[in-house]
Motif scaffolding. Structure first.
Motif, mmCIF file in Angstrom:
data_model
loop_
_atom_site.group_PDB
_atom_site.id
_atom_site.type_symbol
_atom_site.label_atom_id
_atom_site.label_comp_id
_atom_site.label_asym_id
_atom_site.label_seq_id
_atom_site.Cartn_x
_atom_site.Cartn_y
_atom_site.Cartn_z
ATOM 1 N N THR A 31 -0.644 -11.669 4.289
ATOM 2 C CA THR A 31 -0.107 -12.274 3.060
ATOM 3 C C THR A 31 -0.884 -11.753 1.842
ATOM 4 O O THR A 31 -0.291 -11.456 0.795
ATOM 5 N N GLN A 32 -2.199 -11.609 2.014
ATOM 6 C CA GLN A 32 -2.998 -11.036 0.913
ATOM 7 C C GLN A 32 -2.536 -9.618 0.600
ATOM 8 O O GLN A 32 -2.420 -9.226 -0.553
ATOM 9 N N LYS A 67 2.758 -5.977 -3.916
ATOM 10 C CA LYS A 67 3.713 -6.373 -4.967
ATOM 11 C C LYS A 67 3.123 -6.115 -6.346
ATOM 12 O O LYS A 67 3.816 -5.671 -7.269
ATOM 13 N N GLU A 68 1.831 -6.407 -6.448
ATOM 14 C CA GLU A 68 1.175 -6.257 -7.751
ATOM 15 C C GLU A 68 1.118 -4.771 -8.149
ATOM 16 O O GLU A 68 1.443 -4.401 -9.287
ATOM 17 N N ASP A 73 0.783 -9.604 -1.330
ATOM 18 C CA ASP A 73 0.572 -9.917 -2.751
ATOM 19 C C ASP A 73 0.019 -8.700 -3.498
ATOM 20 O O ASP A 73 0.450 -8.392 -4.612
ATOM 21 N N HIS A 74 -0.916 -8.009 -2.843
ATOM 22 C CA HIS A 74 -1.536 -6.839 -3.475
ATOM 23 C C HIS A 74 -0.501 -5.717 -3.688
ATOM 24 O O HIS A 74 -0.434 -5.097 -4.752
ATOM 25 N N THR A 119 10.480 -7.633 -7.366
ATOM 26 C CA THR A 119 10.654 -7.945 -5.944
ATOM 27 C C THR A 119 12.014 -8.594 -5.687
ATOM 28 O O THR A 119 12.541 -9.326 -6.519
#
Ligand code: FA5
Length: 325
Positions: A100-101, A107-108, A104-105, A117
């Motif tokens: 999950t981390q 996507k950023e 998020d990374h 997204t």
């Protein structure tokens, strides 16, 4: 006296001391009394023996109670059950799973390159998973043995009315193009499912990051630049990646992308220019627009970045592993 002392002891050492004092086999107080049994009148002996037995049982029970009380944290009568001056125990809070981390990374990073997204369902129909992606009916990728079809009443696995756990996030390309007009620049990150045997780099459930860019003059050079910038951002400036010619029914030309890791080339994704047949399937004019798409393995990217050598560690649920991230 012995019962009273047993009930009041506040430590193992004190209890042991009391045990030796009253019940010690050599010189314990009880033993001393027992020795005097010989001096008693013959007629009184049975009664005295019985009385001694009763006392012995009662003391054994008192000793047992005291032992249990010490073990369960309680102590003698005048010792508080809990010590309010001790520091409290830290609550162990859960934390975010490494995948999950990673999501998020990723996507950023893609967000900074202008990719928003998009989401799509994990339970799909053959149209979005295969047909619109130019994967014909007789293609081996549609084989029921290579997919998780749902046991839906009245439906036959692989037929138009069946449902399956999506085997790739390319389904989301179709869902986005069906609902929007170019220009499009999206990524979609989520779970996909394949009956692959687990090994160090394969798992039957894993995540992909799909990317799609459609506009009037999108070229292969744009694709290579985006993937290279992405890889440098996520894996570092010194990462080596390579593009290999490949084949996917929904892209033409197609490539596979590898990174170098411990002197080995590891494939982390597939990509290519969106096939005109796909653009047509969603109602676009292939003469007017073009685009690229890619699908990357999220686990393999996470593994390379954190030097995780076995994908199965990510899903073992072992807190000793997970709490490192
Ligand atoms: C595809 O799934 C294509 N949809 C990718 C694509 C998208 C091509 C858009 C063109 C345009 P492939 O089956 O090679 O391709 O899977 C892509 C990546 O998913 C692989 O490179 C790998 O990193 C990862 N992957 C595949 N199978 C597994 C698995 N069982 N466990 C973990 N990762 C996997």
């Amino acid at each position: 006296e012995a019962s009273e002392v047993f009930a009041k002891v506040s430590s193992q050492a004190a209890l042991e001391e009391a045990r030796v004092r009253f019940l010690g086999a050599k010189n314990g107080a009880f033993r001393e009394i027992q020795k005097q049994l010989g001096k008693i009148d013959k007629a009184d002996k049975p009664q005295a023996g019985q009385r001694l037995n009763e006392v012995k049982k009662a003391l054994a029970a008192a000793l047992q109670n005291a032992t249990e009380a010490l073990e369960s944290g309680g102590a003698g009568d005048d010792t508080p059950a809990a010590d309010p001056t001790l520091p409290g125990e830290l609550l162990s809070l859960g934390h975010i799973h490494p995948i999950t981390q990673t999501i998020d990374h990723l996507k950023e990073i893609m967000g900074r390159m202008g990719f928003e997204t998009a989401e799509g369902p994990e339970v799909e129909d053959p149209w979005h998973n295969f047909v619109a992606l130019n994967i014909p009916e007789d293609h081996p990728a549609r084989d029921p043995l290579d997919n998780f079809y749902l046991a839906t009443a009245g439906a036959t696995a692989g037929e138009a009315d069946s449902q399956l756990m999506r085997s790739q996030t390319s389904t989301v390309q179709i869902r986005v193009m069906e609902n929007r007009q170019p220009p499009i620049r999206i990524v979609s990150l989520g779970r996909v499912y394949r009956p692959d045997d687990p090994d160090a780099t394969h798992f039957p459930m894993f995540h992909q990051m799909e990317g799609l860019m459609i506009d009037t003059h999108v070229t292969m050079a744009n694709l290579k630049t985006v993937l290279r910038v992405f890889a440098n951002n996520y894996l570092g400036e010194d990462v080596q990646i390579r593009f290999r010619p490949s084949f996917f029914p929904f892209t033409e030309p197609s490539v596979e992308v590898d990174f170098l890791w411990n002197d080995q080339w590891i494939e982390f994704g597939g990509a290519g220019m969106v096939d005109p047949a796909v653009l047509t399937a969603v109602g676009y004019d292939p003469e007017a627009v073009s685009g690229f798409a890619f699908g990357l393995g999220v686990e393999r990217l996470c593994m390379r970045r954190h030097n995780i050598t076995d994908i199965r560690d990510l899903y073992s649920g072992d807190m000793r592993f997970l709490s490192q991230f």
